[in-house]
Design a protein around this motif. Sequence first.
Motif, PDB file in Angstrom:
ATOM      1  N   TYR A   1       4.281   2.239  10.007  1.00 20.23           N
ATOM      2  CA  TYR A   1       3.746   1.909   8.697  1.00 20.23           C
ATOM      3  C   TYR A   1       3.588   0.394   8.577  1.00 20.23           C
ATOM      4  O   TYR A   1       4.189  -0.366   9.341  1.00 20.23           O
ATOM      5  CB  TYR A   1       4.671   2.425   7.580  1.00 20.23           C
ATOM      6  N   VAL A   2       2.791   0.002   7.584  1.00 15.82           N
ATOM      7  CA  VAL A   2       2.505  -1.417   7.367  1.00 15.82           C
ATOM      8  C   VAL A   2       3.279  -1.906   6.140  1.00 15.82           C
ATOM      9  O   VAL A   2       3.212  -1.298   5.079  1.00 15.82           O
ATOM     10  CB  VAL A   2       0.986  -1.604   7.141  1.00 15.82           C
ATOM     11  N   THR A   3       4.071  -2.980   6.325  1.00 18.90           N
ATOM     12  CA  THR A   3       4.709  -3.612   5.164  1.00 18.90           C
ATOM     13  C   THR A   3       4.232  -5.056   5.058  1.00 18.90           C
ATOM     14  O   THR A   3       3.640  -5.601   5.998  1.00 18.90           O
ATOM     15  CB  THR A   3       6.253  -3.604   5.257  1.00 18.90           C
ATOM     16  N   GLY A   4       4.512  -5.650   3.922  1.00 19.85           N
ATOM     17  CA  GLY A   4       4.135  -7.043   3.737  1.00 19.85           C
ATOM     18  C   GLY A   4       4.874  -7.649   2.579  1.00 19.85           C
ATOM     19  O   GLY A   4       5.316  -6.944   1.671  1.00 19.85           O
ATOM     20  N   GLY A   5       5.047  -8.942   2.645  1.00 24.23           N
ATOM     21  CA  GLY A   5       5.734  -9.622   1.552  1.00 24.23           C
ATOM     22  C   GLY A   5       5.656 -11.119   1.718  1.00 24.23           C
ATOM     23  O   GLY A   5       5.173 -11.629   2.733  1.00 24.23           O
ATOM     24  N   SER A   6       6.140 -11.811   0.703  1.00 21.29           N
ATOM     25  CA  SER A   6       5.992 -13.266   0.646  1.00 21.29           C
ATOM     26  C   SER A   6       7.134 -14.014   1.317  1.00 21.29           C
ATOM     27  O   SER A   6       6.982 -15.140   1.739  1.00 21.29           O
ATOM     28  CB  SER A   6       5.951 -13.690  -0.815  1.00 21.29           C
ATOM     29  N   ASP A   7       8.337 -13.380   1.396  1.00 22.93           N
ATOM     30  CA  ASP A   7       9.565 -14.095   1.759  1.00 22.93           C
ATOM     31  C   ASP A   7       9.866 -15.158   0.700  1.00 22.93           C
ATOM     32  O   ASP A   7      10.322 -16.254   1.013  1.00 22.93           O
ATOM     33  CB  ASP A   7       9.456 -14.718   3.156  1.00 22.93           C
ATOM     34  N   PHE A   8       9.582 -14.787  -0.551  1.00 23.52           N
ATOM     35  CA  PHE A   8       9.830 -15.681  -1.688  1.00 23.52           C
ATOM     36  C   PHE A   8      11.324 -16.005  -1.786  1.00 23.52           C
ATOM     37  O   PHE A   8      12.161 -15.105  -1.752  1.00 23.52           O
ATOM     38  CB  PHE A   8       9.358 -14.970  -2.966  1.00 23.52           C
ATOM     39  N   HIS A   9      11.628 -17.319  -1.869  1.00 25.25           N
ATOM     40  CA  HIS A   9      13.017 -17.769  -2.070  1.00 25.25           C
ATOM     41  C   HIS A   9      13.143 -18.571  -3.359  1.00 25.25           C
ATOM     42  O   HIS A   9      14.224 -19.066  -3.672  1.00 25.25           O
ATOM     43  CB  HIS A   9      13.468 -18.674  -0.919  1.00 25.25           C
TER      44      HIS A   9
ATOM     45  N   ASP B   1       6.106 -23.911  -1.299  1.00 25.07           N
ATOM     46  CA  ASP B   1       4.724 -23.447  -1.131  1.00 25.07           C
ATOM     47  C   ASP B   1       4.594 -21.926  -1.190  1.00 25.07           C
ATOM     48  O   ASP B   1       3.494 -21.408  -1.065  1.00 25.07           O
ATOM     49  CB  ASP B   1       4.181 -23.956   0.213  1.00 25.07           C
ATOM     50  N   ILE B   2       5.691 -21.206  -1.394  1.00 31.77           N
ATOM     51  CA  ILE B   2       5.616 -19.742  -1.329  1.00 31.77           C
ATOM     52  C   ILE B   2       5.817 -19.103  -2.708  1.00 31.77           C
ATOM     53  O   ILE B   2       6.870 -19.254  -3.339  1.00 31.77           O
ATOM     54  CB  ILE B   2       6.671 -19.171  -0.343  1.00 31.77           C
ATOM     55  N   GLU B   3       4.783 -18.387  -3.160  1.00 33.90           N
ATOM     56  CA  GLU B   3       4.861 -17.626  -4.413  1.00 33.90           C
ATOM     57  C   GLU B   3       5.080 -16.147  -4.097  1.00 33.90           C
ATOM     58  O   GLU B   3       4.888 -15.724  -2.960  1.00 33.90           O
ATOM     59  CB  GLU B   3       3.528 -17.716  -5.152  1.00 33.90           C
ATOM     60  N   LEU B   4       5.415 -15.382  -5.133  1.00 37.59           N
ATOM     61  CA  LEU B   4       5.473 -13.930  -4.959  1.00 37.59           C
ATOM     62  C   LEU B   4       4.089 -13.439  -4.532  1.00 37.59           C
ATOM     63  O   LEU B   4       3.073 -13.961  -4.978  1.00 37.59           O
ATOM     64  CB  LEU B   4       5.869 -13.257  -6.272  1.00 37.59           C
ATOM     65  N   ALA B   5       4.076 -12.428  -3.673  1.00 37.14           N
ATOM     66  CA  ALA B   5       2.802 -11.869  -3.203  1.00 37.14           C
ATOM     67  C   ALA B   5       2.345 -10.763  -4.143  1.00 37.14           C
ATOM     68  O   ALA B   5       3.149 -10.154  -4.852  1.00 37.14           O
ATOM     69  CB  ALA B   5       2.984 -11.300  -1.799  1.00 37.14           C
ATOM     70  N   THR B   6       1.055 -10.502  -4.150  1.00 41.60           N
ATOM     71  CA  THR B   6       0.510  -9.346  -4.877  1.00 41.60           C
ATOM     72  C   THR B   6      -0.335  -8.578  -3.865  1.00 41.60           C
ATOM     73  O   THR B   6      -1.538  -8.787  -3.760  1.00 41.60           O
ATOM     74  CB  THR B   6      -0.361  -9.781  -6.066  1.00 41.60           C
ATOM     75  N   LEU B   7       0.351  -7.707  -3.110  1.00 43.52           N
ATOM     76  CA  LEU B   7      -0.312  -6.994  -2.022  1.00 43.52           C
ATOM     77  C   LEU B   7      -0.550  -5.541  -2.403  1.00 43.52           C
ATOM     78  O   LEU B   7       0.332  -4.892  -2.963  1.00 43.52           O
ATOM     79  CB  LEU B   7       0.567  -7.042  -0.767  1.00 43.52           C
ATOM     80  N   GLN B   8      -1.732  -5.052  -2.092  1.00 45.76           N
ATOM     81  CA  GLN B   8      -2.030  -3.632  -2.277  1.00 45.76           C
ATOM     82  C   GLN B   8      -1.563  -2.902  -1.030  1.00 45.76           C
ATOM     83  O   GLN B   8      -2.090  -3.150   0.051  1.00 45.76           O
ATOM     84  CB  GLN B   8      -3.549  -3.424  -2.420  1.00 45.76           C
ATOM     85  N   MET B   9      -0.563  -2.026  -1.192  1.00 49.07           N
ATOM     86  CA  MET B   9      -0.075  -1.318  -0.009  1.00 49.07           C
ATOM     87  C   MET B   9       0.151   0.148  -0.314  1.00 49.07           C
ATOM     88  O   MET B   9       0.614   0.498  -1.404  1.00 49.07           O
ATOM     89  CB  MET B   9       1.256  -1.928   0.467  1.00 49.07           C
ATOM     90  N   ASP B  10      -0.158   0.971   0.673  1.00 50.34           N
ATOM     91  CA  ASP B  10       0.129   2.398   0.565  1.00 50.34           C
ATOM     92  C   ASP B  10       1.626   2.590   0.820  1.00 50.34           C
ATOM     93  O   ASP B  10       2.105   2.324   1.924  1.00 50.34           O
ATOM     94  CB  ASP B  10      -0.688   3.164   1.617  1.00 50.34           C
ATOM     95  N   LEU B  11       2.355   3.034  -0.206  1.00 49.14           N
ATOM     96  CA  LEU B  11       3.810   3.108  -0.073  1.00 49.14           C
ATOM     97  C   LEU B  11       4.356   4.520  -0.235  1.00 49.14           C
ATOM     98  O   LEU B  11       5.540   4.715  -0.509  1.00 49.14           O
ATOM     99  CB  LEU B  11       4.473   2.167  -1.093  1.00 49.14           C
ATOM    100  N   ASP B  12       3.503   5.521  -0.039  1.00 50.90           N
ATOM    101  CA  ASP B  12       3.971   6.909  -0.194  1.00 50.90           C
ATOM    102  C   ASP B  12       5.111   7.237   0.770  1.00 50.90           C
ATOM    103  O   ASP B  12       5.985   8.030   0.464  1.00 50.90           O
ATOM    104  CB  ASP B  12       2.815   7.891   0.018  1.00 50.90           C
ATOM    105  N   TRP B  13       5.129   6.610   1.916  1.00 49.52           N
ATOM    106  CA  TRP B  13       6.162   6.867   2.925  1.00 49.52           C
ATOM    107  C   TRP B  13       7.521   6.299   2.507  1.00 49.52           C
ATOM    108  O   TRP B  13       8.553   6.681   3.040  1.00 49.52           O
ATOM    109  CB  TRP B  13       5.755   6.248   4.260  1.00 49.52           C
TER     110      TRP B  13
END
Length: 270
Positions: A241-249, A256-268
């Motif tokens: 499966y594909v995951t993604g994120g910002s690694d926001f701290h 330079d890192i903001e929260l991400a707004t990613l469209q992801m299929d998360l049914d799994w």
Amino acid sequence: MNYLADLHTHSTASDGQHTPSKLVQLAHDRGLEVLALTDHDTVAGIEEAVEEGKNLGVKVVPGIELSAREYHIFHILGYGFSIDGTPISKMCVDLATGRWERAQRIVAYLAEKGMNIDLQEVAETAGGVIGRPHFAQVMLRHGYVGNDREAFNLYLDTDEYYEQVELKRLSVRECIDIIKDSGGKASLAHPYQIGIDNEALDTLVRELKGYGLDAIECYYPRFTVEQAAFYRRLAEKYGLYVTGGSDFHGEKVKPDIELATLQMDLDWLL
Ligand code: AMP
Ligand code: ZN
Ligand code: FE
Ligand code: FE
């Protein structure tokens, strides 16, 4: 189904700037439907984040980021596990002890380099689990280094550091086992940070798939277009499966890192 999500974030429970509730509020402000809290080596922030998620209507996925021993930076994300009495919460107790002992070794190591660092101050700076970035902050505060990068390049990310001081970490197989035995899913975080070429990464991912790896992080602010495309090909090749994120701290830790707004299929996952 697709969700607007960020699956890689840190709070004050590890080396993030914001409390778990504040992080969920920020996610809500950004319009996120799903947020995973993935603190380093601890589940201490999850209950608070889940609670705030219920208040605000953000689905909070319990998460963790474990460091495996085979490479200097080799991070496995765990998602959706249960906490009560599972191997993962037991492991977090050992990891906290290990980090506390490492913190003492870091103090001694820095003393050898002529730095007088007070462990109590580092612990207060950390609030939760003590990480190297907290040491970097204290070193900066006392003028031993000019910035965080220098703290790592000269002292905290050197061969000498890894030989003398570094944590006794879990093997990657143990990381994945613990996550899966606690009912969770495991994803390989920011693969480029492992520092191996694409061919070696392909071989490694095949091995991890054999251990039960579920997913691979394919979206991350610091990926090049080519890296992201290669990780998606690996996901396809090995049925991950594909995951993604910002690694926001938080902006104070990673400006330079903001929260991400990613469209992801998360049914799994959900
Ligand atoms: P720890 O988990 O305490 O060993 O700290 C690891 C964290 O330190 C990573 O997640 C990074 O945020 C940070 N870090 C590691 N290496 C470097 C580096 N060379 N420069 C800046 N930050 C680093
Ligand atoms: Zn971190
Ligand atoms: Fe990481
Ligand atoms: Fe992270």
